[in-house]
Design a protein around this motif. Structure first.
Motif, short mmCIF file in Angstrom:
data_model
loop_
_atom_site.label_atom_id
_atom_site.label_comp_id
_atom_site.label_asym_id
_atom_site.label_seq_id
_atom_site.Cartn_x
_atom_site.Cartn_y
_atom_site.Cartn_z
N ILE A 290 0.82 -1.21 0.00
CA ILE A 290 0.00 0.00 0.00
C ILE A 290 0.86 1.27 0.00
O ILE A 290 0.58 2.22 -0.73
N THR A 291 1.89 1.30 0.82
CA THR A 291 2.76 2.49 0.87
C THR A 291 3.42 2.73 -0.48
O THR A 291 3.45 3.86 -0.98
N LEU A 292 3.94 1.66 -1.08
CA LEU A 292 4.57 1.79 -2.40
C LEU A 292 3.54 2.25 -3.43
O LEU A 292 3.84 3.09 -4.28
N ALA A 293 2.33 1.69 -3.35
CA ALA A 293 1.28 2.10 -4.29
C ALA A 293 0.97 3.59 -4.15
O ALA A 293 0.79 4.29 -5.14
N GLY A 294 0.91 4.08 -2.91
CA GLY A 294 0.65 5.50 -2.69
C GLY A 294 1.76 6.37 -3.26
O GLY A 294 1.49 7.42 -3.89
N LEU A 295 3.01 5.97 -3.05
CA LEU A 295 4.13 6.73 -3.60
C LEU A 295 4.07 6.77 -5.12
O LEU A 295 4.29 7.82 -5.74
N LEU A 296 3.78 5.61 -5.73
CA LEU A 296 3.72 5.55 -7.19
C LEU A 296 2.56 6.35 -7.74
O LEU A 296 2.68 7.01 -8.78
N LEU A 297 1.42 6.29 -7.06
CA LEU A 297 0.25 7.05 -7.52
C LEU A 297 0.53 8.55 -7.47
O LEU A 297 0.26 9.29 -8.43
N GLY A 298 1.08 9.02 -6.36
CA GLY A 298 1.40 10.44 -6.23
C GLY A 298 2.42 10.89 -7.26
O GLY A 298 2.27 11.96 -7.87
N PHE A 299 3.46 10.08 -7.48
CA PHE A 299 4.49 10.44 -8.46
C PHE A 299 3.91 10.41 -9.88
O PHE A 299 4.23 11.28 -10.70
#
Length: 479
Positions: free
Chosen positions: A217-226
């Motif tokens: 989830i954390t990685l997904a959030g970082l990728l979505l924001g970027f």
């Protein structure tokens, strides 16, 4: 691994050559690499020998912006640069040149190689995106809950769910066969080697989907924001991902009946929706997006906001635009500038300013609510397809936004089950572009006025074809 259901016919290689190509990773990825290498070399030849250049005009914009950055200036000093500064930073090697000690011939070769760095980067991104497609197919749409065993599988079948290797993990050789739809696609390879950066978006959105399915989830959030910072459109995936992330799917355990609880049904729904993973995704994606934007604003000021984001609200690009709004945008581009005193005296309502309404309603509300919980990859494909089809600016590069999801959708699609329908859709899609390009060639190269009825009718025809394909995709995902 679960066996394949009758509804998902296997991709059976009909020759030893195809069997060898997909049996191991190396032959497929080497073939994809060689395809792009040949196109890169051909592009250099065409640029040097033909008045019709192979290199996309956007690549010249990117490299000019990188040149401004290398001098300590803003990338937005280059007119028409409408992208994040990160893209110009990535292309800084295109500004490097060879010293005099190399000699004239060697220096020329080195300079051409450095200038082509961005094309090589974008082509390499194609390969990475293809590898991620393969990983997602092998992982399966229900990973990791699919590993919980036959009981979960049988429960899905009793509830009318689809049980296939696309839901529970695909054989690697078959996954590579479907990934080849992207890796060996000449349209994908041509667009990247001409200097379009869409391959980078392919990597970002496939990595995002992989992270979501893997419950990172954390990685997904970082990728979505970027991703949203890098190119605005991936924000449409947020509603689908959030809607998909229910407690049952993330924990792999069905929520209890809770008959003894005295809370109301509405409170149960709200409490069930506001979960820690959803809050974590929202926080990390928003924090990443805001942090990057704050940094760029500090470095480049209002120009960053205007050119990267605000410009797209009012843009009236009409060249190379397949959209039915093309003619209207052309007329708007020829009207009086808003800064002219006459503009205030004669304000006009422009219908294209509302073009985003059907586009956003479909791609961020209706399609996610209908498909996301049933089939997340198909939902993302349908959302992207709708976003591009209904966008007031629709160019060939945008097709890559949804083509990257195609290998994930096809194994269970009506287009794959019925080869006749699949070939008809492909033929109509290509024919629609061909008819439009014929009219556009007459307009831009021969100087003929083909706006009406030719160009407009071709735009409408291509739009109707895309709407039909979108309808089939949504129908498949809803089953």
């Amino acid at each position: 691994m679960a066996t394949t259901s009758p509804a998902a016919p296997r991709l059976k290689p009909k020759s030893s050559l195809l069997s060898t190509l997909f049996s191991r990773p190396l032959p497929l990825y080497v073939s994809a690499f060689l395809l792009r290498l040949v196109l890169l070399l051909y592009g250099l030849w065409q640029d040097a020998n033909s008045p019709l250049k192979y290199t996309d005009i956007d690549y010249l914009v990117f490299t000019d912006a990188a040149r401004f950055v290398s001098r300590g200036e803003s990338p937005y000093a280059r007119e028409t640069y409408r992208y994040t500064p990160i893209l110009a930073w990535l292309l800084l090697p295109t500004t490097w040149t060879a010293g005099a000690q190399w000699g004239p011939l060697a220096a020329k070769v080195i300079n051409v190689a450095w200038f082509s760095f961005g094309k090589v980067l974008f082509a390499a991104a194609d390969l990475v995106a293809g590898w991620l497609i393969e990983r997602v197919l092998v992982m399966g749409r229900d990973f990791p809950s699919s590993a919980q065993g036959k009981g979960t599988k049988d429960a899905r079948m009793r509830e009318g769910g689809r049980d296939s290797d696309t839901a529970t993990g695909m054989d690697p050789s078959r996954a590579r066969a479907f990934a080849a739809i992207w890796l060996l696609n000449p349209m994908v390879a041509t667009i990247s080697t001409r200097g379009s950066s869409e391959g980078l978006l392919g990597v970002l959105v496939m990595a995002l989907l992989w992270a979501v399915l893997a419950r990172r989830i954390t990685l997904a959030g970082l990728l979505l924001g970027f991703s949203v910072h890098f190119k605005i459109y991936p924000f449409i995936y947020a509603p689908a991902i959030v809607w998909w992330m229910d407690q049952e799917r993330l924990s792999g355990v069905r929520a209890g009946g809770g008959g003894g609880q005295r809370t109301t049904l509405v409170r149960k729904k709200i409490a069930g929706f506001i979960t820690l993973p959803r809050l974590l995704l929202a926080f990390t994606s928003l924090a990443t997006f805001l942090a990057l934007n704050f940094l760029m604003y500090r470095l480049y000021g209002y120009s960053f906001l205007q050119e990267t984001y605000l410009h797209h609200v009012t843009r009236i690009d009409h060249r190379h635009n397949f959209s039915p709004y093309n003619n209207q945008l052309y007329l708007s581009s020829a009207s009086v500038s808003p800064s002219h005193p006459a503009a205030a005296a004669d304000p006009k309502f422009r219908i294209e300013s509302l073009a985003f309404l059907p586009q956003l309603v479909l791609s961020t509300i209706l399609i996610p609510l209908t498909l996301a919980k049933k089939d997340l990859p198909t939902s993302l494909l349908a959302q992207t397809f709708a976003f591009v089809t209904f966008n007031k600016v629709c160019t060939s590069q945008y097709f890559l936004w949804y083509l990257v999801f195609l290998p994930l959708y096809l194994p269970q699609s009506s287009f794959w089950r019925s080869k006749r329908m699949g070939l008809a859709a492909l033929g109509l899609w290509v024919l629609g572009q061909g008819l439009w390009l014929q009219q556009a060639y007459g307009l831009e190269f021969l100087g003929r006025s083909t706006f009406l009825p030719g160009l407009w009718m071709a735009s409408l025809g291509f739009f109707v074809v895309n709407c039909w394909i979108l309808g089939v995709i949504v129908g498949d995902g809803g089953r």
